[in-house]
Design an enzyme around this catalytic site. Structure first.
Site: not given
Ligand code: FAS
Ligand code: PHB
Length: 402
Positions: A74, A203, A295, A393
């Site tokens: 993009h 956005y 996010p 960004y």
């Molecule tokens: P994660 O949380 O992805 O992974 C952690 C892992 O550790 C999981 O698989 C979990 O099961 C495991 N775990 C937990 N406790 C444990 C234990 N005691 N023992 C062993 N394993 C364990 N970021 C964006 O940039 N854009 C978005 O739109 C966006 N939307 C999101 C929506 C939601 C609902 C959430 C919760 C997050 C969102 N995020 C977004 C942020 C997200 O993308 C995180 O930054 C990303 O998942 C981070 O990755 P990890 O650090 O690997 O953590």
């Molecule tokens: C998404 O595609 O999930 C997304 C993209 C940009 C954002 C947040 C979420 O800032």
């Protein structure tokens, strides 16, 4: 049973899997311990925008083939507010930087496949994961797998276990400082197999609240609506979602909107959170285990990637150059970029959401709204202002680690 490795990685989300793959490519043995099943990890729908730094790491990890085929570069994105629409031309404003639109689920899938092909040990569906002696030279991880207690003897532990994991809690409360800002709203997200309303992200700031039009491919869309924290996802029918989205998307986009049944629908709370320091002894906190952003700036996953970059480089210096002090530098280096991403995400969230509180940031709502309108007017109507948004960004360059 006892097993030995150089680095024990807790969590098989994007942080854990990417770190494991990069360490493996550098000849550094590692084991991953994950609480849930691979399918459960892949079932979580999260991020969609990758910074250039993340894309480069995926290439270094050798798992870029599908991303290059199915991902979309993009060159820009739109900000629409109160009937006006501005395109932030990332490519022009940053003299060539862009972002990649490729879902976190897909990156995670690609990393999982690479890991199972690598023959490295990964323990999924592990219970009672505990970290021990993290301040000693012989930290351990214990957990139960299929009823058997397993002990990992290792040199380092990478806590990649997300916000609700065990790693951050292993750092005693008096040895960590937690900074937090909880936002008075959440994001209702919908994934649907319908073509996106636009080729690039939009956005939207409106009197009814924030909305975001994103995508996963040319046939799969991702939309978000700002909703009150009191809303429950079951209260939102698909029809109600699409009706509200139509009221928040820019008028000129509606002719291109295709609606359809949601294949995923969830409400995520928004918070800014940082744990300092991001390490204790031979335990490192990586990604969501250490920090969370709203996010709005697409930074969550990308900050996790820069943590992985930093830790991977320092552990390579430790094991491959015998630089015993290298790992001591992790938290200081990682936090510089984390705080930058935190501030940008907080700033974008303040500007684009509607705070339905009588008081915001210590002033009445009407005054705060006028300040934010002026903020948007300045940054969107001046090239210098658009450059500030664009540079942040696409992501600040990763710090050189010598
Ligand atoms: P994660 O949380 O992805 O992974 C952690 C892992 O550790 C999981 O698989 C979990 O099961 C495991 N775990 C937990 N406790 C444990 C234990 N005691 N023992 C062993 N394993 C364990 N970021 C964006 O940039 N854009 C978005 O739109 C966006 N939307 C999101 C929506 C939601 C609902 C959430 C919760 C997050 C969102 N995020 C977004 C942020 C997200 O993308 C995180 O930054 C990303 O998942 C981070 O990755 P990890 O650090 O690997 O953590
Ligand atoms: C998404 O595609 O999930 C997304 C993209 C940009 C954002 C947040 C979420 O800032």
């Amino acid at each position: 049973m006892n097993v030995k490795t150089k680095v024990a990685i807790i969590g098989a989300g994007p942080s854990g899997l990417l770190l494991g793959q990069l360490l493996h490519k550098a000849g550094i043995d590692n084991i991953i311990v994950e609480r849930v099943s691979p399918d459960y990890v892949l079932g979580r729908i999260r991020a969609g925008i990758l910074e250039q730094g993340f894309v480069d790491l995926v290439r270094e990890a050798g798992v870029h083939e599908r991303m290059d085929k199915e991902g979309h570069v993009h060159d820009g994105f739109d900000i629409a507010y109160y009937g006006k629409r501005y395109r932030i031309d990332l490519n022009k404003l940053t003299e060539g930087s862009t972002v990649m639109c490729y879902g976190q689920t897909e990156i995670t899938r690609d990393l999982m496949e690479a890991r199972s092909a690598s023959g490295l040990n990964s323990y999924y569906e592990s219970e009672k994961v505990e970290l021990h002696n993290v301040e000693s030279d012989s930290p351990q991880v214990t957990f139960i797998k299929d009823g058997q207690t397993i002990t990992i003897d290792c040199d380092y532990i990478a806590g990649c276990d997300g916000f609700h994991g065990v790693s951050r809690q292993t750092i005693p409360a008096d040895k960590r400082t937690e900074h937090e800002r909880i936002y008075p709203f959440g994001w209702l997200g919908v994934l649907a197999d319908v073509p996106p309303v636009s080729d690039e992200l939009i956005y939207c700031k409106t009197e009814r609240g924030f909305a975001l039009a994103s995508m996963r491919s040319s046939t799969r869309s991702r939309y978000y609506l700002q909703v009150p924290l009191t809303d429950k996802v079951e209260e939102w029918s698909d029809e109600a979602f699409w009706d509200e989205l139509k009221k928040r998307l820019p008028e000129d986009s509606l002719k291109n909107l295709t609606t359809g049944p949601s294949i995923e629908k969830s409400i995520a709370p928004l918070r800014s959170f940082v744990c300092e320091p991001m390490q204790l002894g031979n335990l490192f906190l990586v990604g969501d285990a250490a920090h969370i952003v709203p996010p709005t700036g697409a930074k969550g996953l990308n900050l996790a990637a820069s943590d992985v970059y930093t830790l991977n480089k320092l552990l390579q210096k430790r094991f491959n150059d015998n630089d015993l002090n290298a790992p001591l530098r992790y938290s200081e280096i990682a936090l510089r970029r984390v705080w930058h991403g935190e501030r940008f995400s907080w700033w974008m969230s303040n500007m684009l959401h509607d705070f339905d509180q009588t008081e915001v940031n210590g002033m009445d709502k009407a005054t705060f709204d006028r300040f934010m309108q002026s903020e948007l007017d300045f940054f969107l109507n001046h090239e210098e202002g658009q450059k500030v948004i664009a540079r942040q960004y696409v992501g600040m360059p990763y710090e050189e680690i010598n």
